[in-house]
Design a protein around this motif. Structure first.
Motif, PDB file in Angstrom:
ATOM      1  N   GLY A  65      15.585  -7.747  11.305  1.00 39.01           N
ATOM      2  CA  GLY A  65      16.343  -7.337   9.767  1.00 39.01           C
ATOM      3  C   GLY A  65      15.496  -6.605   8.850  1.00 39.01           C
ATOM      4  N   LYS A  66      14.404  -5.938   9.341  1.00 42.88           N
ATOM      5  CA  LYS A  66      13.622  -5.378   8.288  1.00 42.88           C
ATOM      6  C   LYS A  66      14.006  -4.382   7.415  1.00 42.88           C
ATOM      7  N   GLU A  67      15.174  -3.511   7.842  1.00 44.59           N
ATOM      8  CA  GLU A  67      15.845  -2.743   7.067  1.00 44.59           C
ATOM      9  C   GLU A  67      16.404  -3.470   5.764  1.00 44.59           C
ATOM     10  N   LYS A  68      17.059  -4.591   6.208  1.00 41.87           N
ATOM     11  CA  LYS A  68      17.867  -5.421   5.209  1.00 41.87           C
ATOM     12  C   LYS A  68      16.863  -5.936   4.011  1.00 41.87           C
ATOM     13  N   ILE A  69      15.796  -6.487   4.889  1.00 36.71           N
ATOM     14  CA  ILE A  69      14.757  -7.068   3.906  1.00 36.71           C
ATOM     15  C   ILE A  69      14.319  -5.960   2.879  1.00 36.71           C
ATOM     16  N   LEU A  96      14.432  -6.520  -1.136  1.00 38.54           N
ATOM     17  CA  LEU A  96      13.522  -6.367  -1.916  1.00 38.54           C
ATOM     18  C   LEU A  96      13.531  -5.445  -3.068  1.00 38.54           C
ATOM     19  N   ASN A  97      13.950  -3.949  -2.822  1.00 38.17           N
ATOM     20  CA  ASN A  97      14.108  -3.086  -3.622  1.00 38.17           C
ATOM     21  C   ASN A  97      14.984  -3.403  -4.728  1.00 38.17           C
ATOM     22  N   GLU A  98      16.124  -3.775  -4.271  1.00 39.89           N
ATOM     23  CA  GLU A  98      17.176  -4.359  -5.115  1.00 39.89           C
ATOM     24  C   GLU A  98      16.711  -5.261  -6.254  1.00 39.89           C
ATOM     25  N   ILE A 144       9.642   0.114  -1.774  1.00 37.00           N
ATOM     26  CA  ILE A 144       9.183  -0.116  -0.675  1.00 37.00           C
ATOM     27  C   ILE A 144      10.089   0.710   0.181  1.00 37.00           C
ATOM     28  N   LYS A 145       9.394   1.492   1.172  1.00 38.96           N
ATOM     29  CA  LYS A 145      10.138   2.506   2.277  1.00 38.96           C
ATOM     30  C   LYS A 145      10.049   1.695   3.438  1.00 38.96           C
ATOM     31  N   LYS A 146       9.043   1.098   4.023  1.00 39.99           N
ATOM     32  CA  LYS A 146       8.582   0.537   5.135  1.00 39.99           C
ATOM     33  C   LYS A 146       7.953  -0.976   4.964  1.00 39.99           C
ATOM     34  N   LEU A 147       8.343  -1.624   6.062  1.00 39.34           N
ATOM     35  CA  LEU A 147       8.060  -2.995   5.888  1.00 39.34           C
ATOM     36  C   LEU A 147       7.369  -3.207   7.323  1.00 39.34           C
ATOM     37  N   VAL A 148       6.075  -3.691   7.401  1.00 45.48           N
ATOM     38  CA  VAL A 148       5.130  -3.857   8.516  1.00 45.48           C
ATOM     39  C   VAL A 148       4.710  -5.456   8.657  1.00 45.48           C
ATOM     40  N   LEU A 149       5.334  -5.985   9.808  1.00 47.36           N
ATOM     41  CA  LEU A 149       5.357  -7.406   9.870  1.00 47.36           C
ATOM     42  C   LEU A 149       3.979  -7.316  10.714  1.00 47.36           C
ATOM     43  N   GLU A 207       0.723  -1.105  -0.046  1.00 46.75           N
ATOM     44  CA  GLU A 207      -0.185  -0.001   0.084  1.00 46.75           C
ATOM     45  C   GLU A 207       0.720   1.315   0.105  1.00 46.75           C
ATOM     46  N   ARG A 208       0.682   1.803  -1.229  1.00 46.33           N
ATOM     47  CA  ARG A 208       1.788   3.011  -1.379  1.00 46.33           C
ATOM     48  C   ARG A 208       3.253   2.488  -1.184  1.00 46.33           C
ATOM     49  N   ASP A 209       4.162   3.095  -0.170  1.00 42.26           N
ATOM     50  CA  ASP A 209       5.495   2.611  -0.202  1.00 42.26           C
ATOM     51  C   ASP A 209       5.551   1.653   1.291  1.00 42.26           C
ATOM     52  N   THR A 210       4.607   1.102   1.724  1.00 36.52           N
ATOM     53  CA  THR A 210       4.646   0.636   2.740  1.00 36.52           C
ATOM     54  C   THR A 210       4.343  -1.139   2.480  1.00 36.52           C
ATOM     55  N   LEU A 211       5.067  -2.209   2.714  1.00 39.46           N
ATOM     56  CA  LEU A 211       4.677  -3.355   2.463  1.00 39.46           C
ATOM     57  C   LEU A 211       4.217  -4.019   3.484  1.00 39.46           C
ATOM     58  N   TYR A 212       2.701  -4.411   3.683  1.00 41.20           N
ATOM     59  CA  TYR A 212       2.419  -5.368   4.842  1.00 41.20           C
ATOM     60  C   TYR A 212       2.629  -6.773   4.738  1.00 41.20           C
TER      61      TYR A 212
END
Length: 98
Positions: free
Chosen positions: A75-79, A83-85, A92-97, A55-60
């Motif tokens: 490891g959210k930042e690494k993930i 993913l972006n690579e 994706i700017k943000k990952l929400v688990l 959703e927009r730049d956030t991956l849920y």
């Protein structure tokens, strides 16, 4: 601006232009992100992944294992970077688990 017939244009450029012109990119990004998650995380994580939603730049990402959620949260930042690579652009700017 559309290319004229007398100009040479590659199929990938034509498709890219078509996608951008018709605002399909968002939908394709959503599909690509789901595929990238599956490829990068492998079966171990995919077995516990119940949904992946951009959703927009956030991956849920919905996970059925609280232990795995906790482990991945470190490891959210690494993930996000991986993913972006894999996607070839910063979607994706943000990952929400969850």
């Amino acid at each position: 601006m559309a290319k004229r017939n007398n100009e040479h244009i590659s199929i990938s450029d034509a498709l890219k232009e078509f996608v951008e012109t018709n605002k399909l990119e968002t939908g394709l990004n959503k599909v690509n992100v789901v595929d990238a998650w599956a490829d990068l995380m492998g079966n171990g994580v995919n077995n516990y992944t119940t949904s992946v939603n951009l959703e927009r730049d956030t991956l849920y990402v919905q996970l059925s294992s609280s232990v795995l959620r906790e482990e991945l949260s470190y490891g959210k930042e690494k993930i996000v970077t991986m993913l972006n690579e894999a996607l070839g652009k910063e979607i994706i700017k943000k990952l929400v688990l969850r």
